[in-house]
Design an enzyme around this catalytic site. Sequence first.
Site, short mmCIF file in Angstrom:
data_model
loop_
_atom_site.label_atom_id
_atom_site.label_comp_id
_atom_site.label_asym_id
_atom_site.label_seq_id
_atom_site.Cartn_x
_atom_site.Cartn_y
_atom_site.Cartn_z
N ASP A 137 19.73 -2.67 -9.64
CA ASP A 137 18.50 -3.52 -9.91
C ASP A 137 18.68 -4.49 -10.48
OD1 ASP A 137 15.82 -3.64 -10.19
OD2 ASP A 137 15.53 -3.05 -12.00
N CYS A 191 3.77 11.06 3.73
CA CYS A 191 2.40 10.83 2.82
C CYS A 191 1.13 11.39 3.64
CB CYS A 191 2.36 9.37 2.89
SG CYS A 191 3.38 8.63 1.52
N CYS A 201 -4.88 3.49 -8.80
CA CYS A 201 -4.37 2.15 -9.39
C CYS A 201 -5.60 1.52 -10.07
CB CYS A 201 -3.89 1.17 -8.12
SG CYS A 201 -3.60 -0.41 -8.98
#
Length: 351
Positions: A137, A191, A201
């Site tokens: 990262d 999924c 969200c």
Amino acid sequence: MVNSQLQTDLREEAARLGFVACGFTSAAPDAARVARLDHYLGEGRHGAMDWMEARKEQRASPQGLWPEARSVIALGMSYAPDGDPLALALEQEPEKARISVYAQGRDYHDVVKKALKALARWLIEREPESELKVFVDTAPVMEKPLGEAAGIGWQGKHTNLVSREHGSWLFLGAIYSTLEFAPDAPGSDRCGSCRACQQACPTDAFPAPYQLDARRCISYLTIEHKGPAPEEFREALGNRIYGCDDCLAVCPWNKFADAAHRHLKLAPREELQAPELAAFLAFDDAGFRQFFSGSPIKRIGRDRFVRNCLYAAGNSGAASLVAPVETLLEDPDPVVAEAARWALVRLRPSP
């Protein structure tokens, strides 16, 4: 192509060092991966993260960053929580804050990189003529697509990597190597018709499944975004002061995630699991740095952190936070001062 025994031994060594997932893929360019990156940047969905576009060519392909690379070793380290991260709700404990699970323990950069370097040393001892580079990262590396390509999971509809064994709770690292390993089968999307992450969200940050607009994402707004947060999102921030777990936490695959597999050095600090907002609002720069020493939260600095806490205070409805907020009305940082004014209006609405 290296012999299969080396790959088997490497997986075992990775597990010994605390990685719960290890896979191999080619370092060659991938057209679909490049197209997805181009679309993301072209839509401006990276917001103010200009570094993503500045090094686009290096990010697009491992060989774009390091032409000598032949293989990528993708690794995952579990940080699975002990319980449901969504259990602490604003209406239940308004004077407390929520911090993303990943940031409740030690800085993952340090923990993962130490393990990556140890694995790299092991590999060099076995193959002294080879070269490698380790990443976690901090470089133009697309860890999630590479992790999917290496078979350690798939990029879910929330765009994060999902593992059948460890759910959404994986820190990712990568080793680029001049060795040519046999690639693993890529991860398969599982999924299905589930839309739990899309529906969870708070800011509607997913323009479509498998697409994220960072400019609307609470993690971006509380961590990467400098300056005042757009007013349209402030109420949706709720009591989240660093990151957001909502889209990850609701993923059904997390039922297989087990905190027993979490790396020992990634255990959460008790004082960060349900912290009091009032204490954080009192931080000066020195106090902030001391409290968050060794934490990923330290990277955003005192001003941005207190800004976030003020938004949470304004959303709390807690009269006890009026006094701490008032002390910040004349803060030297104009963004903090503006956030304090916004919070105070909400805490003391006009009759």
